[in-house]
Motif scaffolding. Structure first.
Motif, mmCIF file in Angstrom:
data_model
loop_
_atom_site.group_PDB
_atom_site.id
_atom_site.type_symbol
_atom_site.label_atom_id
_atom_site.label_comp_id
_atom_site.label_asym_id
_atom_site.label_seq_id
_atom_site.Cartn_x
_atom_site.Cartn_y
_atom_site.Cartn_z
ATOM 1 N N ILE A 1 64.557 -11.398 88.736
ATOM 2 C CA ILE A 1 65.533 -10.551 87.999
ATOM 3 C C ILE A 1 66.246 -10.882 86.733
ATOM 4 O O ILE A 1 66.796 -10.279 86.260
ATOM 5 C CB ILE A 1 66.850 -10.346 89.065
ATOM 6 N N PHE A 2 66.464 -12.313 86.746
ATOM 7 C CA PHE A 2 67.217 -12.279 85.626
ATOM 8 C C PHE A 2 65.932 -11.870 84.250
ATOM 9 O O PHE A 2 66.862 -11.560 83.365
ATOM 10 C CB PHE A 2 66.853 -14.368 85.112
ATOM 11 N N GLN A 3 64.761 -12.172 84.275
ATOM 12 C CA GLN A 3 63.632 -11.692 82.824
ATOM 13 C C GLN A 3 63.434 -10.056 82.829
ATOM 14 O O GLN A 3 64.289 -9.565 81.617
ATOM 15 C CB GLN A 3 62.709 -11.591 82.838
ATOM 16 N N ILE A 4 64.170 -9.084 83.854
ATOM 17 C CA ILE A 4 64.608 -8.161 83.512
ATOM 18 C C ILE A 4 65.803 -7.908 83.310
ATOM 19 O O ILE A 4 66.281 -6.782 82.847
ATOM 20 C CB ILE A 4 64.712 -7.304 85.364
ATOM 21 N N LEU A 5 67.073 -8.547 83.490
ATOM 22 C CA LEU A 5 68.575 -7.766 83.174
ATOM 23 C C LEU A 5 68.287 -8.332 81.736
ATOM 24 O O LEU A 5 68.505 -7.880 81.083
ATOM 25 C CB LEU A 5 69.449 -9.013 83.897
ATOM 26 N N LEU A 6 67.382 -9.728 80.804
ATOM 27 C CA LEU A 6 67.112 -9.855 79.421
ATOM 28 C C LEU A 6 67.230 -8.205 79.502
ATOM 29 O O LEU A 6 67.208 -8.283 77.870
ATOM 30 C CB LEU A 6 66.819 -10.902 79.573
ATOM 31 N N ALA A 7 65.922 -8.003 79.511
ATOM 32 C CA ALA A 7 65.070 -7.267 79.272
ATOM 33 C C ALA A 7 66.035 -5.632 79.306
ATOM 34 O O ALA A 7 65.913 -4.890 78.090
ATOM 35 C CB ALA A 7 63.904 -6.624 79.932
ATOM 36 N N TRP A 8 66.522 -5.567 80.063
ATOM 37 C CA TRP A 8 68.103 -4.156 79.975
ATOM 38 C C TRP A 8 68.477 -4.588 78.826
ATOM 39 O O TRP A 8 68.997 -3.674 78.054
ATOM 40 C CB TRP A 8 68.162 -4.373 81.698
ATOM 41 N N CYS A 9 69.069 -5.559 78.920
ATOM 42 C CA CYS A 9 70.045 -6.142 77.634
ATOM 43 C C CYS A 9 70.089 -6.079 76.342
ATOM 44 O O CYS A 9 70.481 -5.335 75.452
ATOM 45 C CB CYS A 9 70.266 -7.732 77.725
ATOM 46 N N VAL B 1 62.981 -21.018 79.231
ATOM 47 C CA VAL B 1 62.974 -20.415 78.359
ATOM 48 C C VAL B 1 61.680 -19.775 77.683
ATOM 49 O O VAL B 1 61.625 -18.692 77.292
ATOM 50 C CB VAL B 1 63.076 -21.802 77.236
ATOM 51 N N ILE B 2 60.815 -19.843 78.336
ATOM 52 C CA ILE B 2 59.386 -19.016 78.235
ATOM 53 C C ILE B 2 59.544 -17.720 78.799
ATOM 54 O O ILE B 2 59.343 -16.908 78.096
ATOM 55 C CB ILE B 2 58.263 -20.356 79.200
ATOM 56 N N ASP B 3 59.942 -17.535 80.216
ATOM 57 C CA ASP B 3 60.610 -16.541 80.493
ATOM 58 C C ASP B 3 61.317 -15.509 79.938
ATOM 59 O O ASP B 3 61.636 -14.549 79.819
ATOM 60 C CB ASP B 3 60.867 -17.145 81.768
ATOM 61 N N ASN B 4 62.692 -16.045 79.637
ATOM 62 C CA ASN B 4 63.435 -15.264 78.295
ATOM 63 C C ASN B 4 62.776 -14.747 77.354
ATOM 64 O O ASN B 4 62.989 -13.689 77.080
ATOM 65 C CB ASN B 4 64.599 -16.901 78.077
ATOM 66 N N VAL B 5 62.274 -15.853 76.523
ATOM 67 C CA VAL B 5 61.226 -15.207 74.848
ATOM 68 C C VAL B 5 60.244 -13.677 75.758
ATOM 69 O O VAL B 5 59.913 -12.505 75.440
ATOM 70 C CB VAL B 5 59.505 -16.061 75.186
ATOM 71 N N ARG B 6 59.765 -14.423 77.334
ATOM 72 C CA ARG B 6 58.528 -13.179 77.577
ATOM 73 C C ARG B 6 59.320 -11.853 78.082
ATOM 74 O O ARG B 6 58.371 -10.959 78.248
ATOM 75 C CB ARG B 6 57.493 -13.223 78.891
ATOM 76 N N ALA B 7 60.650 -12.042 77.871
ATOM 77 C CA ALA B 7 61.386 -10.855 78.759
ATOM 78 C C ALA B 7 61.545 -9.726 77.381
ATOM 79 O O ALA B 7 61.706 -8.696 78.262
ATOM 80 C CB ALA B 7 62.755 -11.170 79.313
ATOM 81 N N VAL B 8 61.230 -10.491 76.076
ATOM 82 C CA VAL B 8 60.954 -8.841 75.183
ATOM 83 C C VAL B 8 59.834 -8.336 75.322
ATOM 84 O O VAL B 8 59.391 -7.217 75.226
ATOM 85 C CB VAL B 8 61.364 -9.294 73.512
ATOM 86 N N GLU B 9 58.663 -8.521 76.691
ATOM 87 C CA GLU B 9 57.734 -8.339 76.721
ATOM 88 C C GLU B 9 58.118 -6.933 77.945
ATOM 89 O O GLU B 9 56.568 -6.006 77.847
ATOM 90 C CB GLU B 9 56.069 -8.869 76.612
ATOM 91 N N SER C 1 61.481 1.077 81.966
ATOM 92 C CA SER C 1 60.843 2.833 82.309
ATOM 93 C C SER C 1 62.248 3.513 82.599
ATOM 94 O O SER C 1 62.861 2.793 82.629
ATOM 95 C CB SER C 1 59.757 3.185 83.493
ATOM 96 N N ARG C 2 62.373 4.825 82.015
ATOM 97 C CA ARG C 2 63.108 5.690 82.519
ATOM 98 C C ARG C 2 63.948 5.670 83.244
ATOM 99 O O ARG C 2 65.386 5.148 83.186
ATOM 100 C CB ARG C 2 63.344 7.115 81.856
ATOM 101 N N GLN C 3 63.307 5.389 84.606
ATOM 102 C CA GLN C 3 63.423 5.507 85.892
ATOM 103 C C GLN C 3 64.065 4.133 85.994
ATOM 104 O O GLN C 3 65.715 3.729 86.421
ATOM 105 C CB GLN C 3 61.986 5.510 86.980
ATOM 106 N N ASP C 4 63.438 3.341 85.575
ATOM 107 C CA ASP C 4 64.095 1.641 85.740
ATOM 108 C C ASP C 4 65.611 1.857 85.128
ATOM 109 O O ASP C 4 66.700 0.610 85.524
ATOM 110 C CB ASP C 4 63.589 0.965 85.206
ATOM 111 N N LEU C 5 65.492 1.830 84.080
ATOM 112 C CA LEU C 5 66.985 2.060 83.477
ATOM 113 C C LEU C 5 67.756 2.330 84.209
ATOM 114 O O LEU C 5 69.568 2.399 83.811
ATOM 115 C CB LEU C 5 66.798 3.156 81.866
ATOM 116 N N GLU C 6 67.813 4.250 84.291
ATOM 117 C CA GLU C 6 68.758 4.652 84.898
ATOM 118 C C GLU C 6 68.856 4.110 86.378
ATOM 119 O O GLU C 6 69.856 4.123 86.326
ATOM 120 C CB GLU C 6 67.859 5.681 86.185
ATOM 121 N N GLN C 7 68.042 3.619 87.419
ATOM 122 C CA GLN C 7 68.856 2.825 88.240
ATOM 123 C C GLN C 7 69.746 2.066 88.341
ATOM 124 O O GLN C 7 70.301 1.461 87.637
ATOM 125 C CB GLN C 7 67.142 1.967 89.134
ATOM 126 N N ILE C 8 69.266 0.903 86.898
ATOM 127 C CA ILE C 8 70.198 -0.598 86.809
ATOM 128 C C ILE C 8 71.405 -0.073 86.375
ATOM 129 O O ILE C 8 72.419 -0.424 85.934
ATOM 130 C CB ILE C 8 69.054 -1.139 85.285
#
Length: 72
Positions: free
Chosen positions: A11-19, A37-45, A49-56
């Motif tokens: 969930i932390f990678q998802i929230l970082l990707a959302w940000c 730290v590695i997980d944080n970097v991988r969040a950029v990858e 989806s539009r549905q994911d963004l709308e849900q968040i």
């Protein structure tokens, strides 16, 4: 958690990707744990989806006015 499971991440990678999804937001995560730290970097990858963004966005709506930065 549903979105994290869908992307096979946490969930932390998802929230970082959302940000950082629009390229106009700077996120400054911090960690002294190498794995985090590695997980944080991988969040950029993560491609949300539009549905994911709308849900968040339904849970974390955009502010309607300026808000002061919360400092602890």
């Amino acid at each position: 958690m549903e979105i994290a499971e869908k992307h096979q991440t946490d969930i932390f990678q998802i929230l970082l990707a959302w940000c950082i999804r629009n390229g106009h937001t700077i996120a400054i995560p911090q960690s002294s744990n190498t794995t985090h730290v590695i997980d944080n970097v991988r969040a950029v990858e993560i491609q949300l989806s539009r549905q994911d963004l709308e849900q968040i966005d339904s849970v974390y709506p955009e502010p309607s006015r300026k808000q002061p930065l919360a400092l602890w």
